[in-house]
Design a protein around this motif. Sequence first.
Motif, PDB file in Angstrom:
ATOM      1  N   GLN A 142       1.458  -6.979 -13.089  1.00 45.24           N
ATOM      2  CA  GLN A 142       2.106  -6.071 -14.035  1.00 45.24           C
ATOM      3  C   GLN A 142       2.553  -4.790 -13.337  1.00 45.24           C
ATOM      4  OE1 GLN A 142      -0.695  -7.841 -14.475  1.00 45.24           O
ATOM      5  NE2 GLN A 142      -1.340  -7.918 -16.626  1.00 45.24           N
ATOM      6  N   ASN A 143       1.733  -4.268 -12.437  1.00 48.20           N
ATOM      7  CA  ASN A 143       2.086  -3.038 -11.731  1.00 48.20           C
ATOM      8  C   ASN A 143       3.267  -3.253 -10.778  1.00 48.20           C
ATOM      9  OD1 ASN A 143       0.125  -1.413 -12.931  1.00 48.20           O
ATOM     10  ND2 ASN A 143      -1.430  -1.982 -11.438  1.00 48.20           N
ATOM     11  N   ILE A 144       3.283  -4.394 -10.099  1.00 46.91           N
ATOM     12  CA  ILE A 144       4.396  -4.701  -9.191  1.00 46.91           C
ATOM     13  C   ILE A 144       5.686  -4.853  -9.987  1.00 46.91           C
ATOM     14  CG2 ILE A 144       5.348  -6.438  -7.615  1.00 46.91           C
ATOM     15  CD1 ILE A 144       2.445  -6.941  -6.671  1.00 46.91           C
ATOM     16  N   ASP A 145       5.620  -5.569 -11.103  1.00 47.43           N
ATOM     17  CA  ASP A 145       6.809  -5.723 -11.946  1.00 47.43           C
ATOM     18  C   ASP A 145       7.285  -4.380 -12.480  1.00 47.43           C
ATOM     19  OD1 ASP A 145       7.199  -8.444 -11.672  1.00 47.43           O
ATOM     20  OD2 ASP A 145       6.015  -8.982 -13.432  1.00 47.43           O
ATOM     21  N   GLY A 146       6.340  -3.499 -12.807  1.00 45.60           N
ATOM     22  CA  GLY A 146       6.708  -2.179 -13.312  1.00 45.60           C
ATOM     23  C   GLY A 146       7.442  -1.353 -12.258  1.00 45.60           C
ATOM     24  N   LEU A 147       6.964  -1.404 -11.034  1.00 45.89           N
ATOM     25  CA  LEU A 147       7.628  -0.694  -9.940  1.00 45.89           C
ATOM     26  C   LEU A 147       9.005  -1.291  -9.661  1.00 45.89           C
ATOM     27  CD1 LEU A 147       4.608  -0.348  -7.484  1.00 45.89           C
ATOM     28  CD2 LEU A 147       5.797   1.537  -8.628  1.00 45.89           C
ATOM     29  N   ASN A 148       9.066  -2.611  -9.652  1.00 47.71           N
ATOM     30  CA  ASN A 148      10.334  -3.287  -9.348  1.00 47.71           C
ATOM     31  C   ASN A 148      11.405  -3.005 -10.393  1.00 47.71           C
ATOM     32  OD1 ASN A 148       9.148  -4.359  -7.095  1.00 47.71           O
ATOM     33  ND2 ASN A 148       8.819  -6.391  -7.956  1.00 47.71           N
ATOM     34  N   HIS A 149      10.990  -2.784 -11.619  1.00 47.31           N
ATOM     35  CA  HIS A 149      11.938  -2.524 -12.697  1.00 47.31           C
ATOM     36  C   HIS A 149      12.806  -1.303 -12.385  1.00 47.31           C
ATOM     37  CE1 HIS A 149      13.579  -1.929 -16.710  1.00 47.31           C
ATOM     38  NE2 HIS A 149      13.092  -0.695 -16.712  1.00 47.31           N
ATOM     39  N   TYR A 150      12.222  -0.277 -11.801  1.00 45.27           N
ATOM     40  CA  TYR A 150      12.957   0.961 -11.529  1.00 45.27           C
ATOM     41  C   TYR A 150      14.055   0.779 -10.495  1.00 45.27           C
ATOM     42  CZ  TYR A 150       9.541   3.573 -14.251  1.00 45.27           C
ATOM     43  OH  TYR A 150       8.760   4.051 -15.284  1.00 45.27           O
ATOM     44  N   ILE A 151      13.842  -0.125  -9.540  1.00 45.39           N
ATOM     45  CA  ILE A 151      14.839  -0.317  -8.478  1.00 45.39           C
ATOM     46  C   ILE A 151      15.690  -1.569  -8.697  1.00 45.39           C
ATOM     47  CG2 ILE A 151      13.602   1.004  -6.732  1.00 45.39           C
ATOM     48  CD1 ILE A 151      12.437  -1.582  -5.669  1.00 45.39           C
ATOM     49  N   GLY A 152      15.495  -2.226  -9.846  1.00 44.43           N
ATOM     50  CA  GLY A 152      16.366  -3.339 -10.211  1.00 44.43           C
ATOM     51  C   GLY A 152      15.938  -4.709  -9.729  1.00 44.43           C
ATOM     52  N   PRO A 212       8.721  -8.873   3.996  1.00 40.73           N
ATOM     53  CA  PRO A 212       8.771  -9.673   5.229  1.00 40.73           C
ATOM     54  C   PRO A 212       8.194 -11.065   5.001  1.00 40.73           C
ATOM     55  CG  PRO A 212       6.932  -8.144   5.315  1.00 40.73           C
ATOM     56  CD  PRO A 212       7.710  -7.808   4.065  1.00 40.73           C
ATOM     57  N   LEU A 213       8.740 -12.032   5.706  1.00 33.62           N
ATOM     58  CA  LEU A 213       8.150 -13.376   5.661  1.00 33.62           C
ATOM     59  C   LEU A 213       6.796 -13.361   6.345  1.00 33.62           C
ATOM     60  CD1 LEU A 213       8.396 -16.441   5.092  1.00 33.62           C
ATOM     61  CD2 LEU A 213       9.499 -16.651   7.336  1.00 33.62           C
ATOM     62  N   LEU A 214       6.725 -12.643   7.453  1.00 30.13           N
ATOM     63  CA  LEU A 214       5.481 -12.549   8.223  1.00 30.13           C
ATOM     64  C   LEU A 214       5.435 -11.189   8.914  1.00 30.13           C
ATOM     65  CD1 LEU A 214       2.935 -14.032   9.331  1.00 30.13           C
ATOM     66  CD2 LEU A 214       4.353 -14.766  11.260  1.00 30.13           C
ATOM     67  N   GLY A 215       4.362 -10.455   8.694  1.00 31.60           N
ATOM     68  CA  GLY A 215       4.207  -9.173   9.370  1.00 31.60           C
ATOM     69  C   GLY A 215       4.283  -7.990   8.418  1.00 31.60           C
ATOM     70  N   HIS A 216       4.704  -6.836   8.960  1.00 30.83           N
ATOM     71  CA  HIS A 216       4.691  -5.576   8.217  1.00 30.83           C
ATOM     72  C   HIS A 216       6.063  -4.917   8.228  1.00 30.83           C
ATOM     73  CE1 HIS A 216       4.439  -1.125   8.319  1.00 30.83           C
ATOM     74  NE2 HIS A 216       3.633  -1.291   7.288  1.00 30.83           N
ATOM     75  N   VAL A 217       6.389  -4.255   7.112  1.00 30.14           N
ATOM     76  CA  VAL A 217       7.626  -3.481   7.047  1.00 30.14           C
ATOM     77  C   VAL A 217       7.380  -2.268   6.145  1.00 30.14           C
ATOM     78  CG1 VAL A 217       8.590  -4.679   5.036  1.00 30.14           C
ATOM     79  CG2 VAL A 217      10.133  -3.647   6.709  1.00 30.14           C
ATOM     80  N   LYS A 218       8.072  -1.165   6.460  1.00 26.41           N
ATOM     81  CA  LYS A 218       7.994   0.030   5.624  1.00 26.41           C
ATOM     82  C   LYS A 218       9.112  -0.038   4.600  1.00 26.41           C
ATOM     83  CE  LYS A 218       6.115   4.191   4.979  1.00 26.41           C
ATOM     84  NZ  LYS A 218       4.681   4.421   4.748  1.00 26.41           N
ATOM     85  N   MET A 219       8.769   0.014   3.325  1.00 30.56           N
ATOM     86  CA  MET A 219       9.756  -0.097   2.252  1.00 30.56           C
ATOM     87  C   MET A 219       9.590   1.101   1.319  1.00 30.56           C
ATOM     88  SD  MET A 219      10.340  -3.451  -0.167  1.00 30.56           S
ATOM     89  CE  MET A 219      10.260  -4.520   1.269  1.00 30.56           C
ATOM     90  N   LEU A 220      10.530   2.057   1.420  1.00 27.03           N
ATOM     91  CA  LEU A 220      10.371   3.341   0.737  1.00 27.03           C
ATOM     92  C   LEU A 220       9.046   3.951   1.182  1.00 27.03           C
ATOM     93  CD1 LEU A 220      11.774   2.409  -2.808  1.00 27.03           C
ATOM     94  CD2 LEU A 220      12.965   3.473  -0.889  1.00 27.03           C
ATOM     95  N   ASN A 221       8.165   4.287   0.244  1.00 26.81           N
ATOM     96  CA  ASN A 221       6.876   4.859   0.664  1.00 26.81           C
ATOM     97  C   ASN A 221       5.764   3.812   0.666  1.00 26.81           C
ATOM     98  OD1 ASN A 221       6.892   4.646  -2.148  1.00 26.81           O
ATOM     99  ND2 ASN A 221       5.360   6.260  -2.380  1.00 26.81           N
ATOM    100  N   GLY A 241       0.822  -1.198   0.000  1.00 24.71           N
ATOM    101  CA  GLY A 241       0.000   0.000   0.000  1.00 24.71           C
ATOM    102  C   GLY A 241       0.860   1.254   0.000  1.00 24.71           C
ATOM    103  N   ALA A 242       0.423   2.271  -0.725  1.00 20.03           N
ATOM    104  CA  ALA A 242       1.143   3.539  -0.796  1.00 20.03           C
ATOM    105  C   ALA A 242       0.141   4.640  -1.143  1.00 20.03           C
ATOM    106  CB  ALA A 242       2.254   3.474  -1.847  1.00 20.03           C
TER     107      ALA A 242
END
Length: 203
Positions: A55-65, A159-168, A29-30
């Motif tokens: 497709q959207n996740i792959d598109g975002l991931n492309h920018y950060i490698g 995360p394997l289980l739970g929540h983490v903040k990753m960039l925004n 979520g962002a």
Amino acid sequence: MKKASIAMIIGPLFLLGLYIFPLWNIMLGAPQYPDPLGLNIHINGLQGVNEFDIQNIDGLNHYIGMHTLPKVEDMWEFGTFPIVIGIMAALGVSIGILGYLDKLSFKWFLGWFLLMSILGLLGMYDFNEWLIDYGTNLDSNAIMKLTNPDGSPMTYKPPLLGHVKMLNFDVTSLPSTGAWLMFVGMMLTLAAAFMGWKSTKTQ
């Protein structure tokens, strides 16, 4: 022993839910995504929660490698896990039937539970190793190369289980319906082992 055996027959059947429902779910979520992006992890492949999520996740991931999400043919697990689940379900039901016919003791019920627990832990370990590789094995030619405050390259392991903040992004990883069905089934087999032990002790 009859009631214990019936519970042992029913318990492994809950594993069959893994052929229908996802085992795990990861949500991203962002602010720019009022509807969070979601990934359902099945034993035989990945599926977006919504139509274009992958497709959207792959598109975002492309920018950060980050690599694109794996297809069925990219991971041996997607071919192996359905077979293992089928074998364990059939084995558990067979043990329950033989217990009902007084051919096996309650120790076999406990043995099935322990074997399934070991396989589950190995599956979780394998899943975590994939997450580590997915989040750290980045393309050196990525458009965006972000670093930590100490100058080291930033990694993006979900995360394997739970929540983490990753960039925004707020990334949440939790068991899904298939995992809960498997848990209920395993608890039934553990209860079957206990009932079988209690029945034998009473006799």
